[in-house]
Design a protein around this motif. Structure first.
Motif, PDB file in Angstrom:
ATOM      1  N   PRO A   1      39.426  85.744  23.912  1.00 55.37           N
ATOM      2  CA  PRO A   1      38.355  85.114  23.154  1.00 55.37           C
ATOM      3  C   PRO A   1      38.315  85.765  21.812  1.00 55.37           C
ATOM      4  O   PRO A   1      38.221  87.138  21.915  1.00 55.37           O
ATOM      5  CB  PRO A   1      37.057  85.249  23.808  1.00 55.37           C
TER       6      PRO A   1
ATOM      7  N   LYS B   1      43.437  82.768  17.995  1.00 57.46           N
ATOM      8  CA  LYS B   1      44.588  81.885  18.389  1.00 57.46           C
ATOM      9  C   LYS B   1      44.590  80.510  17.372  1.00 57.46           C
ATOM     10  O   LYS B   1      45.557  79.967  17.065  1.00 57.46           O
ATOM     11  CB  LYS B   1      44.380  81.243  19.784  1.00 57.46           C
TER      12      LYS B   1
ATOM     13  N   GLY C   1      39.454  73.921  23.836  1.00 56.13           N
ATOM     14  CA  GLY C   1      38.074  74.257  22.951  1.00 56.13           C
ATOM     15  C   GLY C   1      37.463  73.144  22.041  1.00 56.13           C
ATOM     16  O   GLY C   1      36.486  72.725  22.351  1.00 56.13           O
TER      17      GLY C   1
ATOM     18  N   ARG D   1      34.525  70.430  22.371  1.00 58.84           N
ATOM     19  CA  ARG D   1      33.046  70.363  21.386  1.00 58.84           C
ATOM     20  C   ARG D   1      33.041  69.114  20.793  1.00 58.84           C
ATOM     21  O   ARG D   1      32.033  68.640  20.757  1.00 58.84           O
ATOM     22  CB  ARG D   1      33.510  71.407  20.400  1.00 58.84           C
TER      23      ARG D   1
ATOM     24  N   ILE E   1      30.321  75.810  29.417  1.00 56.76           N
ATOM     25  CA  ILE E   1      30.792  76.458  28.074  1.00 56.76           C
ATOM     26  C   ILE E   1      29.603  77.673  27.704  1.00 56.76           C
ATOM     27  O   ILE E   1      29.591  78.638  27.285  1.00 56.76           O
ATOM     28  CB  ILE E   1      31.098  75.541  26.984  1.00 56.76           C
TER      29      ILE E   1
ATOM     30  N   LYS F   1      31.235  80.306  31.109  1.00 54.80           N
ATOM     31  CA  LYS F   1      32.188  80.038  32.219  1.00 54.80           C
ATOM     32  C   LYS F   1      33.244  79.266  31.562  1.00 54.80           C
ATOM     33  O   LYS F   1      33.319  78.448  30.889  1.00 54.80           O
ATOM     34  CB  LYS F   1      31.616  79.413  33.180  1.00 54.80           C
TER      35      LYS F   1
ATOM     36  N   PHE G   1      44.941  76.638  26.396  1.00 51.42           N
ATOM     37  CA  PHE G   1      45.218  76.096  27.518  1.00 51.42           C
ATOM     38  C   PHE G   1      46.844  76.343  27.801  1.00 51.42           C
ATOM     39  O   PHE G   1      47.475  76.369  26.899  1.00 51.42           O
ATOM     40  CB  PHE G   1      45.163  74.448  27.426  1.00 51.42           C
TER      41      PHE G   1
HETATM   42  P1  ADP Z   1      37.848  81.016  22.523  1.00 48.99           P
HETATM   43  O1  ADP Z   1      37.400  81.478  21.264  1.00 48.99           O
HETATM   44  O2  ADP Z   1      37.422  81.737  23.757  1.00 48.99           O
HETATM   45  O3  ADP Z   1      39.389  80.961  22.320  1.00 48.99           O
HETATM   46  P2  ADP Z   1      37.853  78.079  22.994  1.00 48.99           P
HETATM   47  O4  ADP Z   1      37.396  77.110  21.643  1.00 48.99           O
HETATM   48  O5  ADP Z   1      39.091  78.105  23.100  1.00 48.99           O
HETATM   49  O6  ADP Z   1      37.393  79.462  22.702  1.00 48.99           O
HETATM   50  O7  ADP Z   1      37.082  77.692  24.125  1.00 48.99           O
HETATM   51  C1  ADP Z   1      35.635  77.492  24.319  1.00 48.99           C
HETATM   52  C2  ADP Z   1      35.005  77.435  25.844  1.00 48.99           C
HETATM   53  O8  ADP Z   1      35.538  76.131  26.115  1.00 48.99           O
HETATM   54  C3  ADP Z   1      35.479  78.572  26.650  1.00 48.99           C
HETATM   55  O9  ADP Z   1      34.950  79.751  26.530  1.00 48.99           O
HETATM   56  C4  ADP Z   1      35.512  77.628  27.983  1.00 48.99           C
HETATM   57  O10 ADP Z   1      34.302  77.590  28.551  1.00 48.99           O
HETATM   58  C5  ADP Z   1      36.002  76.181  27.443  1.00 48.99           C
HETATM   59  N1  ADP Z   1      37.619  75.954  27.703  1.00 48.99           N
HETATM   60  C6  ADP Z   1      38.318  75.765  26.676  1.00 48.99           C
HETATM   61  N2  ADP Z   1      39.598  75.845  27.153  1.00 48.99           N
HETATM   62  C7  ADP Z   1      39.599  75.895  28.587  1.00 48.99           C
HETATM   63  C8  ADP Z   1      40.208  75.863  29.671  1.00 48.99           C
HETATM   64  N3  ADP Z   1      41.802  75.796  29.382  1.00 48.99           N
HETATM   65  N4  ADP Z   1      39.984  75.931  30.847  1.00 48.99           N
HETATM   66  C9  ADP Z   1      38.664  76.091  31.097  1.00 48.99           C
HETATM   67  N5  ADP Z   1      37.589  76.070  30.185  1.00 48.99           N
HETATM   68  C10 ADP Z   1      38.065  75.874  28.829  1.00 48.99           C
END
Ligand code: ADP
Ligand code: ZN
Length: 214
Positions: free
Chosen positions: A12, A16, A35, A39, A56, A60, A89
């Motif tokens: 995190p 990325k 993500g 959102r 989220i 988790k 992902f």
């Molecule tokens: P980060 O800053 O942690 O990279 P993201 O914006 O990618 O945050 O994701 C935010 C949240 O969305 C994650 O903490 C998770 O709860 C959920 N999430 C995003 N992508 C996935 C995934 N591939 N599998 C499960 N949960 C996900």
């Protein structure tokens, strides 16, 4: 042929999303950020959004089934034909294996920065509600307080960037996502990029590595 079906992997806050945005411009392929998709679903109050929000907010991961289904649909879109950048992902082995049955991947970029640095970055992070551009309260503040330099949108702190939630996201990362590094290394797809430096410096490193013959 150079790689256009890419995965960006990393803890995190490693940047990325920022690097994915650069890659979008460089290769003219879409960014698929799970993500961002969650959102958006949350702000539209869809059924998926409601499920996702509960997980989220607690730091988790969203359950695999929901994520896989969402990405599978998205990859069917015509704009993915020339390639795509997956940002966030897969995040579990189950997701990685499901992806391998959907479509072959050309390369996996692992962005690395140590955890203490990342925690500081996440706590100060501010995200534009208009265009998802990231700022940092101390390291890269916007020209005008709480206003996006690019689109004039409002800058907010994501709920999952609150301190207690950040800790939980790292636990999820260590337990569920880190094993993917070994998984992709064994498939000879992994390319490591040092994630310390300015976004532009990191992108230069990333392009060098992508353009290396594998
Ligand atoms: P980060 O800053 O942690 O990279 P993201 O914006 O990618 O945050 O994701 C935010 C949240 O969305 C994650 O903490 C998770 O709860 C959920 N999430 C995003 N992508 C996935 C995934 N591939 N599998 C499960 N949960 C996900
Ligand atoms: Zn903006």
């Amino acid at each position: 042929m150079h790689s256009t079906r890419l995965i960006l992997l990393g803890p995190p806050g490693v940047g990325k999303g920022t690097q994915a945005n650069f890659l979008v411009k460089e290769y003219c392929i879409p960014k698929i950020s799970t993500g961002d998709m969650f959102r958006e679903a949350i702000s539209k109050k869809t059924a998926l959004g409601k499920t996702a929000q509960e997980f989220i907010q607690q730091g988790k991961l969203v359950p695999d089934d929901a994520v896989i289904q969402m990405v599978h649909q998205r990859l069917k879109n015509a704009d993915c034909k020339k390639g795509f950048i997956l940002d966030g992902f897969p995040r579990t082995l189950v997701q990685a294996k499901a992806l391998s049955e959907i479509i072959p991947i050309d390369g996996v970029i692992s962005l690395m920065v140590d955890e203490q640095e990342l925690i500081q970055r996440l706590e100060g992070r501010r995200t534009c509600v208009g265009c998802t551009k990231m700022f940092h309260a101390t390291f890269s503040p916007p020209k005008k307080d709480n206003v996006c330099d690019d689109c004039g949108g409002e800058l907010v702190q994501r709920q999952d960037d609150y301190r207690e939630t950040i800790q939980k996201r790292f636990v999820e990362y260590r337990n569920l996502t880190k094993p993917l590094l070994k998984y992709y290394e064994e498939q000879k797809l992994l390319k490591e990029v040092n994630g310390l430096g300015t976004p532009e410096e990191i992108f230069e490193r990333l392009l060098l590595i992508l353009k290396q013959p594998s």
